[in-house]
Scaffold this active site. Structure first.
Site, PDB file in Angstrom:
ATOM      1  N   GLY A  13       0.731  -1.086   0.191  1.00 25.73           N
ATOM      2  CA  GLY A  13       0.098   0.034   0.008  1.00 25.73           C
ATOM      3  C   GLY A  13       0.885   1.376  -0.173  1.00 25.73           C
ATOM      4  O   GLY A  13       2.113   1.058   0.186  1.00 25.73           O
ATOM      5  N   LEU A  14       0.261   2.441  -0.326  1.00 22.59           N
ATOM      6  CA  LEU A  14       1.051   3.791  -0.571  1.00 22.59           C
ATOM      7  C   LEU A  14       1.656   3.992   0.976  1.00 22.59           C
ATOM      8  O   LEU A  14       1.339   3.469   2.089  1.00 22.59           O
ATOM      9  CB  LEU A  14      -0.035   4.626  -0.875  1.00 22.59           C
ATOM     10  CG  LEU A  14      -0.803   4.644  -2.026  1.00 22.59           C
ATOM     11  CD1 LEU A  14      -1.900   5.661  -2.085  1.00 22.59           C
ATOM     12  CD2 LEU A  14       0.144   5.069  -3.223  1.00 22.59           C
ATOM     13  N   SER A  15       2.458   4.921   0.919  1.00 18.14           N
ATOM     14  CA  SER A  15       3.134   5.595   1.999  1.00 18.14           C
ATOM     15  C   SER A  15       1.991   6.240   3.055  1.00 18.14           C
ATOM     16  O   SER A  15       1.253   7.019   2.352  1.00 18.14           O
ATOM     17  CB  SER A  15       4.076   6.603   1.737  1.00 18.14           C
ATOM     18  OG  SER A  15       4.695   7.255   2.890  1.00 18.14           O
ATOM     19  N   GLY A  16       2.027   5.928   4.245  1.00 19.88           N
ATOM     20  CA  GLY A  16       1.104   6.353   5.082  1.00 19.88           C
ATOM     21  C   GLY A  16      -0.458   5.805   5.140  1.00 19.88           C
ATOM     22  O   GLY A  16      -1.418   6.075   5.760  1.00 19.88           O
ATOM     23  N   GLY A  18      -0.807   2.836   6.310  1.00 18.10           N
ATOM     24  CA  GLY A  18      -1.106   2.343   7.652  1.00 18.10           C
ATOM     25  C   GLY A  18      -0.262   0.831   7.757  1.00 18.10           C
ATOM     26  O   GLY A  18      -0.635   0.088   8.777  1.00 18.10           O
ATOM     27  N   SER A  20       2.943   0.013   8.555  1.00 11.76           N
ATOM     28  CA  SER A  20       3.514  -0.124  10.007  1.00 11.76           C
ATOM     29  C   SER A  20       2.582  -0.175  11.249  1.00 11.76           C
ATOM     30  O   SER A  20       2.829  -0.838  12.065  1.00 11.76           O
ATOM     31  CB  SER A  20       4.481   0.926  10.006  1.00 11.76           C
ATOM     32  OG  SER A  20       5.451   0.787   8.817  1.00 11.76           O
ATOM     33  N   SER A  87       6.084  -1.845  -1.919  1.00  4.36           N
ATOM     34  CA  SER A  87       6.188  -2.781  -2.879  1.00  4.36           C
ATOM     35  C   SER A  87       5.198  -2.439  -3.978  1.00  4.36           C
ATOM     36  O   SER A  87       4.209  -3.173  -4.066  1.00  4.36           O
ATOM     37  CB  SER A  87       5.888  -4.251  -2.252  1.00  4.36           C
ATOM     38  OG  SER A  87       4.961  -4.315  -1.103  1.00  4.36           O
TER      39      SER A  87
HETATM   40  N1  LIG Z   1      -7.299   2.107  10.554  1.00  2.00           N
HETATM   41  C1  LIG Z   1      -5.998   2.687  10.435  1.00  2.00           C
HETATM   42  N2  LIG Z   1      -4.949   1.781  10.315  1.00  2.00           N
HETATM   43  C2  LIG Z   1      -3.765   2.015  10.211  1.00  2.00           C
HETATM   44  N3  LIG Z   1      -3.414   3.349  10.357  1.00  2.00           N
HETATM   45  C3  LIG Z   1      -4.242   4.343  10.669  1.00  2.00           C
HETATM   46  C4  LIG Z   1      -5.565   4.028  10.699  1.00  2.00           C
HETATM   47  N4  LIG Z   1      -6.524   5.174  10.907  1.00  2.00           N
HETATM   48  C5  LIG Z   1      -5.481   5.990  10.800  1.00  2.00           C
HETATM   49  N5  LIG Z   1      -4.225   5.633  10.580  1.00  2.00           N
HETATM   50  C6  LIG Z   1      -3.223   6.506  10.673  1.00  2.00           C
HETATM   51  O1  LIG Z   1      -2.441   6.670   9.564  1.00  2.00           O
HETATM   52  C7  LIG Z   1      -1.037   6.582   9.584  1.00  2.00           C
HETATM   53  C8  LIG Z   1      -0.282   5.244   8.837  1.00  2.00           C
HETATM   54  O2  LIG Z   1       0.855   5.522   8.844  1.00  2.00           O
HETATM   55  P1  LIG Z   1       2.241   4.263   8.543  1.00  2.00           P
HETATM   56  O3  LIG Z   1       3.448   4.790   9.222  1.00  2.00           O
HETATM   57  O4  LIG Z   1       1.576   3.281   9.453  1.00  2.00           O
HETATM   58  O5  LIG Z   1       1.985   4.196   7.159  1.00  2.00           O
HETATM   59  P2  LIG Z   1       2.977   3.143   6.388  1.00  2.00           P
HETATM   60  O6  LIG Z   1       1.943   2.300   5.120  1.00  2.00           O
HETATM   61  O7  LIG Z   1       3.817   2.236   7.325  1.00  2.00           O
HETATM   62  O8  LIG Z   1       3.678   3.990   5.361  1.00  2.00           O
HETATM   63  P3  LIG Z   1       5.177   4.038   4.888  1.00  2.00           P
HETATM   64  O9  LIG Z   1       5.238   3.260   3.843  1.00  2.00           O
HETATM   65  O10 LIG Z   1       5.559   5.430   4.511  1.00  2.00           O
HETATM   66  O11 LIG Z   1       5.956   3.469   6.051  1.00  2.00           O
HETATM   67  C9  LIG Z   1      -0.504   6.597  11.014  1.00  2.00           C
HETATM   68  O12 LIG Z   1      -0.445   7.881  11.538  1.00  2.00           O
HETATM   69  C10 LIG Z   1      -1.990   6.085  11.793  1.00  2.00           C
HETATM   70  O13 LIG Z   1      -2.140   6.481  13.324  1.00  2.00           O
HETATM   71 MG   LIG Z   2       5.772   2.140   7.450  1.00  2.00          MG
END
Ligand SMILES: Nc1ncnc2c1ncn2[C@@H]1O[C@H](COP(=O)(O)OP(=O)(O)OP(=O)(O)O)[C@@H](O)[C@H]1O
Ligand SMILES: [Mg+2]
Length: 181
Positions: A13-16, A18, A20, A87
């Protein structure tokens, strides 16, 4: 070990999106259930195993192939693995699927670009829009969503715990982890 089947929960999934955050909730829940687990998080892998790699297609593919290689080694010896890297390319994810034939659970963290950008947890989207960061997935670099993921997780209007629960329910249904007691 040996009691549970090794598998790889491959988050994409995209950066941000969720990845991690949801992975952190799952880690805590696995600990509670006494199920072993190893996490290969994109950001962490880029600090060690893939240190020095950039974000060209070639470097991204190399990074993902390394993650798949390690996930395969662990999961084939009975350790469940979560990978949490963007990915973005379908063909490399499918390579990982073939490598881990029968042990691969593709988990699409299906947060829209609009939502990820509104969150902008790391401030990276703003930098990508201004051109400060080139080759940013979703803005100036491709993201190819999975066509047939085992699991699609929505995060809009959901808590991380609710999203993680969707993953845990699936793993339980598949007999990959024991039911919560
Ligand atoms: N249902 C949800 N599940 C996961 N994260 C959520 C949800 N709702 C809100 N968020 C918020 O969205 C953000 C997700 O960020 P996270 O760092 O987990 O993304 P990521 O996919 O790991 O990004 P990256 O590829 O940049 O590492 C966090 O700030 C989290 O609190
Ligand atoms: Mg992450």
């Amino acid at each position: 070990m040996g009691e549970w089947k090794g598998f790889t929960l491959w988050m994409t999934g995209l950066s941000g999106a969720g990845k991690s955050t949801i992975s952190d909730v799952i880690v805590a829940e696995f600990e509670r259930r006494n199920v072993p687990l190893e996490v290969l998080d994109g950001d962490v892998v880029r600090e060690n195993l893939s240190k020095g790699l950039g974000f060209s297609k070639e470097d991204r593919d190399t990074n993902i192939r390394r993650i798949a290689f390690v996930a395969d080694l662990l999961s084939k010896h009975g350790t469940p693995v979560i990978t949490a890297a963007i990915s973005p390319y379908k063909d490399i994810r499918n390579e990982a699927r073939q490598l881990m034939d029968g042990r691969f659970v593709e988990c699409f963290i299906a947060t829209s670009l609009e939502d990820c950008e509104a969150r902008d947890v790391k401030g990276l989207y703003a930098k990508a829009r201004s051109g400060e960061i080139p080759e940013f997935t979703g803005v100036s670099d491709p993201y190819e969503p999975p066509e047939n993921p085992e699991l699609t997780v929505e995060t809009a209007a959901k808590t991380p715990e609710e999203s993680a629960q969707q993953v845990l329910d699936y793993l339980e249904q598949q007999g990959l982890i024991p039911a919560a007691s």
